[in-house]
Motif scaffolding. Structure first.
Motif, PDB file in Angstrom:
ATOM      1  N   SER A 258      -4.619  70.309 -26.966  1.00  0.00           N
ATOM      2  CA  SER A 258      -5.528  69.223 -26.599  1.00  0.00           C
ATOM      3  C   SER A 258      -5.828  68.398 -27.844  1.00  0.00           C
ATOM      4  O   SER A 258      -5.733  68.892 -28.974  1.00  0.00           O
ATOM      5  N   ARG A 264      -4.540  66.911 -22.363  1.00  0.00           N
ATOM      6  CA  ARG A 264      -4.280  68.346 -22.467  1.00  0.00           C
ATOM      7  C   ARG A 264      -2.867  68.644 -21.972  1.00  0.00           C
ATOM      8  O   ARG A 264      -2.428  68.107 -20.951  1.00  0.00           O
ATOM      9  N   THR A 266      -0.240  71.973 -21.250  1.00  0.00           N
ATOM     10  CA  THR A 266      -0.093  73.421 -21.142  1.00  0.00           C
ATOM     11  C   THR A 266       1.389  73.771 -21.043  1.00  0.00           C
ATOM     12  O   THR A 266       2.113  73.189 -20.233  1.00  0.00           O
TER      13      THR A 266
END
Length: 447
Positions: A258, A264, A266
Motif C-alpha cells: 500500500s 493497495r 495484494t
C-alpha cells in the motif's frame, strides 16, 4: 513406475530447454498458435512491459461461423489466426455513413435470418457498440453509434451488404459498403488447415447459445509459462509518481502493498494472483461513473488494461457485468477461451460506484507451446452436457450458457510448463464453472 516417471520428467525438461532455444525462431512466425509475445520466455520472473495492443486487437470477434445450405460450422485453425485475417479484410472496405435498423418480432424470425445460407458470421463473446465497430474496423458510420451488437453477418452472395446483429433486442443493422470483396472472404474460408465443427443455436434462459451437434475433438496443449515480477506492478500501480512510500505487510500466503494514498495491491503466493484496488481514483467521481455510457466503459477499461503492463497476446474482450461495472478479458487459443477460477489468462477491470478501480489478474502468462505428445481430447455433444446437468439436479433457469474452452492445469512433471486441457464450461447462475466440477463437486479440476 519410478523409471517411467524419471524418463517423463527428463524428456519434458529437455523439451522445455529446446523450446527456450527455439523461441527466437518461433517469434518470427507469430501466427503459429496465435501467440506473438515479444517478452522473454524465461521461466524465471521478468519485469512487466507496456502493452502495444490496440483497441482493434482486444475488441475483435472471437469466433467464425460458416453458414452453408441448412448447416452451420464453426471454423478454427491451430496454425492460422483466422480472426485477424477476416478483420484485416473488412478494414479494407468502406462503409456508407448511414445504416438502417430492423427489429424482428420473435426469436424464430431472428434465428432464421442469422442462419441464412452462404454467409460468414463473426461472433463476439458479449455485446459491443457500433461506435466501437467504427474504431475497430476503421469505419465512419454516423447513426446508432451507441446501439449494441454481438455478431457481424457477411453474406457471400451480396456484393455490398454486411449486417450487425443484436441477439438481445433481435435487431439487425444493415451496413452498405462501396468496395466489399466477397471473393477474398471465400478464399479465407477455403484456406488449408481449417477445421470445422457443426453447430446449432439453442435458447438458454433467453440467451442464444451455440451447441455442438457431434463429438468435439480438440487438441491438448502444453505451454511454457512466464512469471512476471510482482515488484514491476508495484511500481506501475502504486503511486507511480513516487510521492509516497510503499509499505509492505506479510501474511500467511500473501503480500499486501500500500502507498498511503488509497492504493493497495495484494499478491497471493500460492496462486500468483494479483488484486489491486484504488478506492479514490482521481480520474473518476460519482457523477462521472453515473454518466459513463456502455461505450465509454469499454474504452476506459481498455485503457486501464493496457496500463497494467502485462502481456496481452491473444487477449480479447469476453464479458461485461453491468451490476458490478466489471469488464472481463480472457486469453484465447485458436478461438477458444481459457477459463480458470484463479484468473489465469484473464483480466478483470472493475469501475466502482465510488469512482474507484479494482484489477484482478495473474502474474503468469503463456509463452510458447511445447510438444505434449498427448492425443486429442474428445468431448460429447453439447446437448449431452446440458441433459447431464439437468439430470444431476441443476436448474435449467440458471444455466445461462455452455461453451467449449481450455482449462489451465498444473503439469505434474514440471513447474516450468502448464497444460491447457479442452473441456466444457457452464455459466451457471452468472458464474463460469467447469462442467466436470459441477458433476463432481469434490473434484479438484482446473487448479
Amino acid at each position: 513406475m519410478k523409471i517411467r516417471n524419471f524418463l517423463l520428467h527428463f524428456g519434458l525438461t529437455i523439451t522445455v530447454i529446446l523450446s527456450v532455444v527455439l523461441t527466437t525462431i518461433i517469434l518470427t512466425n507469430p501466427a503459429t498458435f496465435q501467440r506473438d509475445s515479444k517478452t522473454t520466455t524465461s521461466p524465471g520472473e521478468n519485469d512487466a512491459t507496456t502493452s502495444n495492443k490496440t483497441l482493434s486487437d482486444i475488441y475483435a470477434p472471437v469466433q467464425i461461423i460458416l453458414n452453408q445450405e441448412r448447416k452451420q460450422h464453426q471454423l478454427y485453425s491451430p496454425q492460422t489466426n483466422m480472426i485477424n485475417n477476416f478483420c484485416s479484410e473488412i478494414r479494407k472496405w468502406t462503409a456508407n455513413e448511414n445504416i438502417t435498423k430492423t427489429t424482428f418480432k420473435n426469436e424464430e424470425e431472428y434465428v432464421a435470418f442469422l442462419e441464412q445460407k452462404n454467409a460468414i458470421v463473426l461472433n463476439y463473446a458479449d455485446q459491443m457498440t457500433i461506435k466501437l465497430f467504427n474504431q475497430t474496423f476503421s469505419q465512419k458510420i454516423k447513426g446508432h453509434q451507441g446501439d449494441k451488437y454481438n455478431r457481424i453477418l457477411v453474406p457471400l452472395n451480396q456484393k455490398k451488404v454486411v449486417y450487425l446483429l443484436n441477439d438481445q433486442a433481435k435487431s439487425v443493422y444493415k451496413v452498405s459498403f462501396t468496395n466489399k470483396n466477397s471473393k477474398k472472404i471465400k478464399k479465407l474460408v477455403n484456406s488449408k488447415g481449417i477445421k470445422k465443427l457443426q453447430v446449432e443455436y439453442y435458447l438458454l434462459d433467453g440467451h442464444l447459445a451455440m451447441f455442438y451437434l457431434n463429438n468435439v475433438q480438440m487438441p491438448h496443449y502444453t505451454y511454457l509459462i512466464n512469471k512476471a515480477n510482482a515488484s514491476s506492478f508495484v511500481t506501475r500501480l502504486l503511486d507511480s509518481s513516487g510521492g509516497n512510500s510503499i509499505s509492505t505487510k506479510m501474511q500467511k500466503d500473501k503480500i499486501i502493498y500500500s502507498d498511503g494514498a488509497d492504493n493497495r495491491m495484494t499478491v497471493e503466493d500460492h496462486t500468483n494472483r494479483i488484486k489491486y484496488a484504488n478506492y479514490s481514483n482521481s480520474d473518476y467521481n460519482n457523477s462521472t461513473v453515473e454518466r459513463q455510457s456502455f461505450n465509454d466503459h469499454l474504452k476506459n477499461s481498455f485503457t486501464k488494461l493496457n496500463s497494467i503492463g502485462a502481456p496481452l497476446d491473444d487477449v480479447h474482450y469476453s464479458e461485461f457485468y453491468q451490476a458490478s461495472g466489471t469488464v472481463v478479458y480472457r486469453s484465447y487459443v485458436a478461438g477458444f477461451p481459457i477459463i480458470n477460477k484463479n484468473n489465469y489468462g484473464a483480466f478483470k477491470i472493475q469501475t466502482m460506484n465510488s469512482g474507484g478501480l479494482k484489477y484482478d489478474f495473474s502474474l503468469l502468462s503463456l509463452q510458447v507451446p511445447v510438444p505434449s505428445g498427448d492425443k486429442n481430447v474428445t468431448l460429447p455433444p453439447t446437448i449431452t452436457v446440458y441433459q447431464n446437468l439437468i439430470n444431476a439436479g441443476y436448474s435449467a433457469n440458471k444455466v445461462k450458457n455452455i461453451q467449449v474452452g481450455y482449462s489451465w492445469r498444473k503439469n505434474e512433471a514440471s513447474n516450468l510448463v502448464i497444460d491447457l486441457v479442452p473441456t466444457y464450461f457452464v455459466n451457471y447462475d452468472g458464474e463460469w464453472i467447469e462442467y466436470n466440477e459441477l458433476l463432481n463437486p469434490t473434484s479438484d479440476v482446473g487448479n
